[in-house]
Design a protein around this motif. Structure first.
Motif, PDB file in Angstrom:
ATOM      1  N   ALA A 196      37.922  -5.892  36.690  1.00  0.00           N
ATOM      2  CA  ALA A 196      37.283  -6.671  35.656  1.00  0.00           C
ATOM      3  C   ALA A 196      38.435  -7.381  34.925  1.00  0.00           C
ATOM      4  O   ALA A 196      38.107  -8.812  34.572  1.00  0.00           O
ATOM      5  CB  ALA A 196      36.836  -5.686  34.581  1.00  0.00           C
ATOM      6  N   HIS A 197      39.810  -7.112  34.679  1.00  0.00           N
ATOM      7  CA  HIS A 197      40.665  -7.633  34.245  1.00  0.00           C
ATOM      8  C   HIS A 197      40.844  -8.803  35.119  1.00  0.00           C
ATOM      9  O   HIS A 197      40.992  -9.972  34.638  1.00  0.00           O
ATOM     10  CB  HIS A 197      41.848  -6.769  34.039  1.00  0.00           C
ATOM     11  N   ARG A 207      38.327 -11.481  35.175  1.00  0.00           N
ATOM     12  CA  ARG A 207      38.111 -12.332  34.021  1.00  0.00           C
ATOM     13  C   ARG A 207      39.266 -13.161  33.805  1.00  0.00           C
ATOM     14  O   ARG A 207      39.365 -14.254  33.096  1.00  0.00           O
ATOM     15  CB  ARG A 207      38.007 -11.394  32.759  1.00  0.00           C
ATOM     16  N   ARG A 228      38.858 -16.219  35.762  1.00  0.00           N
ATOM     17  CA  ARG A 228      37.730 -17.224  34.909  1.00  0.00           C
ATOM     18  C   ARG A 228      38.367 -17.911  33.694  1.00  0.00           C
ATOM     19  O   ARG A 228      37.918 -19.016  33.263  1.00  0.00           O
ATOM     20  CB  ARG A 228      36.634 -16.452  34.673  1.00  0.00           C
ATOM     21  N   TRP A 229      39.279 -17.148  33.221  1.00  0.00           N
ATOM     22  CA  TRP A 229      39.910 -17.653  31.933  1.00  0.00           C
ATOM     23  C   TRP A 229      40.651 -18.869  32.330  1.00  0.00           C
ATOM     24  O   TRP A 229      40.578 -19.850  31.487  1.00  0.00           O
ATOM     25  CB  TRP A 229      40.969 -16.443  31.381  1.00  0.00           C
ATOM     26  N   TRP A 285      38.285 -15.123  25.116  1.00  0.00           N
ATOM     27  CA  TRP A 285      37.677 -14.417  26.200  1.00  0.00           C
ATOM     28  C   TRP A 285      36.333 -14.554  26.299  1.00  0.00           C
ATOM     29  O   TRP A 285      35.433 -14.462  27.098  1.00  0.00           O
ATOM     30  CB  TRP A 285      38.150 -12.921  26.269  1.00  0.00           C
ATOM     31  N   ASP A 286      35.704 -14.638  24.850  1.00  0.00           N
ATOM     32  CA  ASP A 286      34.166 -14.497  24.753  1.00  0.00           C
ATOM     33  C   ASP A 286      33.650 -15.959  25.034  1.00  0.00           C
ATOM     34  O   ASP A 286      32.366 -15.941  25.220  1.00  0.00           O
ATOM     35  CB  ASP A 286      33.714 -14.360  23.418  1.00  0.00           C
ATOM     36  N   LEU A 338      33.943 -17.207  28.341  1.00  0.00           N
ATOM     37  CA  LEU A 338      34.005 -17.277  29.659  1.00  0.00           C
ATOM     38  C   LEU A 338      32.766 -17.232  30.424  1.00  0.00           C
ATOM     39  O   LEU A 338      31.756 -16.343  30.036  1.00  0.00           O
ATOM     40  CB  LEU A 338      34.887 -16.199  30.292  1.00  0.00           C
ATOM     41  N   ALA A 383      31.325 -13.615  33.111  1.00  0.00           N
ATOM     42  CA  ALA A 383      32.361 -12.786  32.836  1.00  0.00           C
ATOM     43  C   ALA A 383      31.847 -11.275  32.854  1.00  0.00           C
ATOM     44  O   ALA A 383      32.681 -10.430  33.123  1.00  0.00           O
ATOM     45  CB  ALA A 383      32.940 -12.824  31.452  1.00  0.00           C
ATOM     46  N   ILE A 415      31.115  -7.885  34.809  1.00  0.00           N
ATOM     47  CA  ILE A 415      31.262  -7.508  36.120  1.00  0.00           C
ATOM     48  C   ILE A 415      30.191  -6.857  36.694  1.00  0.00           C
ATOM     49  O   ILE A 415      29.571  -5.808  35.846  1.00  0.00           O
ATOM     50  CB  ILE A 415      32.729  -6.741  36.136  1.00  0.00           C
ATOM     51  N   TRP A 445      32.052 -10.410  43.161  1.00  0.00           N
ATOM     52  CA  TRP A 445      32.345 -11.168  41.801  1.00  0.00           C
ATOM     53  C   TRP A 445      33.946 -11.412  41.591  1.00  0.00           C
ATOM     54  O   TRP A 445      34.260 -12.665  41.233  1.00  0.00           O
ATOM     55  CB  TRP A 445      31.922 -10.169  40.572  1.00  0.00           C
ATOM     56  N   GLY A 482      35.546 -15.654  41.584  1.00  0.00           N
ATOM     57  CA  GLY A 482      36.377 -16.104  40.537  1.00  0.00           C
ATOM     58  C   GLY A 482      37.744 -16.557  41.070  1.00  0.00           C
ATOM     59  O   GLY A 482      38.379 -17.626  40.481  1.00  0.00           O
TER      60      GLY A 482
END
Length: 259
Positions: free
Chosen positions: A46-47, A50, A53-54, A69-70, A72, A75, A77, A87, A91
């Protein structure tokens, strides 16, 4: 000084993401990650997904400020390992594609006071490499092969970012502030030597590339040195040669911890 070119960094993002995805698809999502004690394999996935994607969002929007982060897209997973692997690859492919498209010269926000997509291409290569190693440690108990030039580049990139005055990703670097306790790092298989010197500056130290005598020295393959500096060297595996003050080595390893 970068060891590799922009295209090579982006190729590494995709290759190491594929290897990471193999670990996710084959492993237990609840497997503990020994190099990230608070995380399980699914948390690690997940990290990294993200982060990809960030950075994609930063570059796509040409952002001059830190993106939250909100903000993205895509986001969340998936819950199953196969979905998580897909996924993650989605990314990684997207961030590599956008960085390839814009090249190295686009100015965007960066956390080390570096404001170019060239910096982000290099950063994504090493973010993906280190977390690929984390996934391998969680599933196989040992890291897979690491290209020696990429490993040397990783050391240089870590030092470059840690010594940047604007960098806030190294919470312990202030402990290095002072005098004495120099450390020489020496790759024995590829080009790569650095002298690290404590200094009375907010970032705590400065460094220079090249051969020099320090209060302590660590010599070994670029892979072993890279794993040591990133705190990913498995227990019982250590072909490094430490010369001089071992306390100086411990101080530097603590100070260069990346948050």
């Amino acid at each position: 000084m970068a060891w590799l070119g922009h295209e090579q960094y982006l190729d590494r993002v995709k290759a190491d993401a594929r290897r990471f995805a193999e670990m996710v698809a084959a492993g237990d999502p609840e497997a503990e990650v020994p190099s990230c004690p608070d995380w399980q394999l699914a948390d690690l996935c997940a990290h990294l997904g993200r982060v990809h994607r960030w950075v994609n969002q930063i570059v796509t929007t040409r952002s001059q400020e830190r993106v939250g982060w909100d903000a993205l897209p895509d986001a969340a997973i998936p819950t199953d390992p196969a979905g998580q692997a897909e996924w993650l690859l989605r990314g990684a492919s997207a961030v590599a594609a956008v960085l390839r498209e814009v090249g190295t010269g686009l100015e965007v926000w960066g956390w080390a006071g570096e404001f170019s997509t060239g910096w982000w291409g290099r950063r994504m290569a090493h973010e993906t490499l280190v977390h690929r190693i984390d996934a391998e440690l969680a599933v196989d108990g040992r890291p897979g092969r690491i290209d020696a030039e990429l490993a040397a580049d990783n050391i240089d990139e870590l030092l470059h970012n840690a010594a940047a005055p604007a960098s806030r990703a190294f919470p312990n670097r202030g402990r290095l502030r002072g005098d004495g306790g120099t450390l020489h790092l020496h790759c024995t298989d590829v080009r790569g030597e650095w002298l690290l010197r404590r200094a009375q500056v907010p970032e705590g130290f400065a460094y220079e590339e090249g051969h020099a005598k320090g209060d302590a020295a660590v010599r070994g393959s670029a892979e072993e040195l890279m794993l040591l500096l990133n705190k990913r060297l498995p227990d019982g595996r250590n072909d490094l040669q430490v010369i001089g003050d071992h306390r100086a080595v411990a101080l530097w390893l603590e100070g260069l911890t990346l948050d």
